[in-house]
Design an enzyme around this catalytic site. Structure first.
Site, PDB file in Angstrom:
ATOM      1  N   CYS A 155      23.871 -29.509 -37.676  1.00  0.00           N
ATOM      2  CA  CYS A 155      23.066 -29.196 -38.866  1.00  0.00           C
ATOM      3  C   CYS A 155      23.329 -27.748 -39.291  1.00  0.00           C
ATOM      4  O   CYS A 155      24.444 -27.415 -39.638  1.00  0.00           O
ATOM      5  CB  CYS A 155      21.594 -29.491 -38.612  1.00  0.00           C
ATOM      6  SG  CYS A 155      20.644 -29.585 -40.149  1.00  0.00           S
ATOM      7  N   HIS A 194      21.947 -35.117 -37.699  1.00  0.00           N
ATOM      8  CA  HIS A 194      21.313 -34.884 -36.398  1.00  0.00           C
ATOM      9  C   HIS A 194      21.647 -36.027 -35.433  1.00  0.00           C
ATOM     10  O   HIS A 194      20.968 -37.048 -35.459  1.00  0.00           O
ATOM     11  CB  HIS A 194      19.795 -34.789 -36.564  1.00  0.00           C
ATOM     12  CG  HIS A 194      19.361 -33.512 -37.193  1.00  0.00           C
ATOM     13  ND1 HIS A 194      19.166 -32.361 -36.470  1.00  0.00           N
ATOM     14  CD2 HIS A 194      19.112 -33.188 -38.483  1.00  0.00           C
ATOM     15  CE1 HIS A 194      18.809 -31.383 -37.290  1.00  0.00           C
ATOM     16  NE2 HIS A 194      18.773 -31.855 -38.515  1.00  0.00           N
ATOM     17  N   GLU A 244      20.958 -36.225 -32.435  1.00  0.00           N
ATOM     18  CA  GLU A 244      19.818 -36.417 -31.515  1.00  0.00           C
ATOM     19  C   GLU A 244      18.686 -37.204 -32.175  1.00  0.00           C
ATOM     20  O   GLU A 244      17.692 -37.517 -31.528  1.00  0.00           O
ATOM     21  CB  GLU A 244      19.329 -35.058 -30.995  1.00  0.00           C
ATOM     22  CG  GLU A 244      18.492 -34.230 -31.963  1.00  0.00           C
ATOM     23  CD  GLU A 244      19.305 -33.457 -33.011  1.00  0.00           C
ATOM     24  OE1 GLU A 244      20.488 -33.780 -33.220  1.00  0.00           O
ATOM     25  OE2 GLU A 244      18.714 -32.541 -33.625  1.00  0.00           O
TER      26      GLU A 244
END
Lengths: 209, 252
Positions: free
Chosen positions: A79, A187, A189
């Protein structure tokens, strides 16, 4: 061991948890020595480019990240951490980045069509440019699989380094790389199994230092 | 192309999911972690956890389970309920929430939105609004829909976005629980007023209601529901297949 660079921005809970979930040996650190010893580095980040770039510079951690990456250590920017890999950003003024990948970070507002909301928030499909072999980072990901984005700026003037795009009006840079330096705008994650597969591919890369 | 999001909402009290849940093959149907995993595996694009606990003990349990969920499930998590201060944002973000939803807390103290947006970014602040038709106006209700605030919902939402709310959840009290479909008129009015993502809530009774929602209002970004998912009346994989078949872009 994978070190997540802790330079005081962002919430590292999910990133740390997701790496642990795939069995990675991960540590969150702002200590230069630990970053030098780590086999791989992850540069996270949320918020404004200028503030984050200042923190990286003032803490000296930006310099260490650059030195380690130039030695061949795999580095993944996520990001804002991805945007920081580029030469400069035009978010609220002009700010120098780490200069590891040639390119500029610019606002998407002027390029997305009317009716497209900025920031670009949500799940969007990854497209891999046909002009180059698929990045190793995406070896477990198929064309068209979705990942989760939250951003208002994107990396531009970096075409030779783009490894994935996402359509939001124009195709925006979703991932870029140069040698052992990788950046993803989305992202991983927060991108479910697809995201974990991308992190796993990064964890499997060799440290060339 | 960005996909339309499907978001199940889980009410949590004292660390357990409430509002009876009925799934085959799920051993512990009131465990937030099991349910979150179930939804994530079925293709939910995001999860909302709403803390309906009143006590401090319950609140502590809530953050404990949030940590557990956020360590297991890697999709965006939104937390709401009992968010009254910037410290409350901090408490849940540290436990793994990605976005924080404010409702009554922002009505009591409208400066909360700006303070939180400045500290954590607009993308982190979700303004959740319970609205109902009163005297020809969409009126904001507080305290879980029990108290008429007198505020005009469209004005309140515009003000919230100007203050930094990055997303709106619009829950129509008029259609909530009726299962006759989302409140398309109210949603259209909100979509016309703001440029941030709008999440429709209240009224979904079946798959067709989601199809109608996204066909009638292309500006709506997501559909949120609770009981129809919890009771298995609508399964997320079937819902997404149906949306896809109608040419609506979803993550499959």
């Amino acid at each position: 061991m994978i070190a997540i660079v802790d330079y005081g921005v962002g919430n590292l809970f999910s990133l740390t948890s997701s790496l642990r979930a795939i069995g990675a040996d991960v540590t969150v650190t702002g200590q230069a020595e630990v970053l030098r010893q780590a086999e791989k580095l992850i540069l996270p980040g949320v918020g404004a480019f200028g503030d984050a770039a200042d923190l990286l510079r003032r803490s000296g951690l930006g310099q260490i990240v650059v030195e380690e990456a130039e030695k061949g250590k795999p580095l993944l920017g996520i990001c804002l951490g991805m945007q920081l890999l580029f030469d400069r950003s035009f978010e609220y003024g002009e700010h120098p980045g780490l200069g590891l990948i040639p390119g500029d970070v610019v606002s998407m507002a002027p390029v997305v069509p009317a009716g497209y909301k900025v920031p670009h928030i949500g799940w969007n499909a990854l497209h891999f440019p046909a002009s180059r072999p698929k990045s190793r980072l995406f070896q477990y990901v198929e064309e068209g699989q979705c990942v989760y984005f939250v951003h208002s700026y994107y990396a531009d003037r970096c075409a030779p380094y783009v490894t994935a795009t996402a359509e939001y009006g124009p195709e925006l840079t979703a991932a870029a790389e140069r040698g052992n330096v990788y950046g993803v705008q989305f992202h991983p994650e927060k991108s479910g199994d697809v995201g974990l597969a991308i992190l796993r591919a990064f964890c499997e890369m060799e440290d060339a230092t | 192309m960005i996909t339309k999001r499907i978001i199940p909402c889980l009410d949590v009290k004292d660390g357990r999911v409430v509002k009876g849940v009925n799934f085959l093959g799920l051993h512990d149907v009131s465990s937030p972690v099991s349910l979150a995993k179930y939804y994530s595996d079925s293709g939910a694009d995001e999860l909302v956890f709403y803390d309906i606990t009143a006590s401090a003990e319950g609140r502590a349990l809530f953050t404990d389970i949030l940590v557990e969920v956020a360590s297991t499930i890697f999709i965006p998590l939104t937390v709401g309920g009992g968010i009254n201060t910037v410290e409350d944002f901090d408490r849940v973000l540290k436990c793994g929430a990605d976005k924080v939803s404010v409702n009554s807390g922002a009505i009591r103290d409208p400066s909360l939105i700006a303070a939180a947006a400045k500290k954590y970014g607009d993308q982190c602040v979700v303004l959740s609004v319970d609205a109902k038709r009163v005297a020809g106006q969409y009126r904001v209700f507080a305290k879980g829909g029990r108290e008429d605030t007198g505020l005009d919902a469209i004005e309140w939402i515009k003000r919230g976005v100007q203050s930094g709310a990055g997303e709106i959840v619009l829950n129509s009290i008029d259609t909530d629980g009726v299962k006759g479909g989302f409140d398309l008129d109210m949603l259209a009015a909100v979509c016309d007023a703001v440029q941030v993502p709008v999440i429709a809530s209240g009224g979904a009774g079946g798959i067709d209601d989601f199809v109608r929602l996204f066909q009638a209002l292309p500006k709506v970004d997501a559909g949120l529901a609770a009981s129809i998912f919890h009771f298995g009346e609508v399964s997320i994989p079937n819902l997404k297949q149906a949306l896809h078949a109608q040419g609506i872009n979803v993550r499959l």
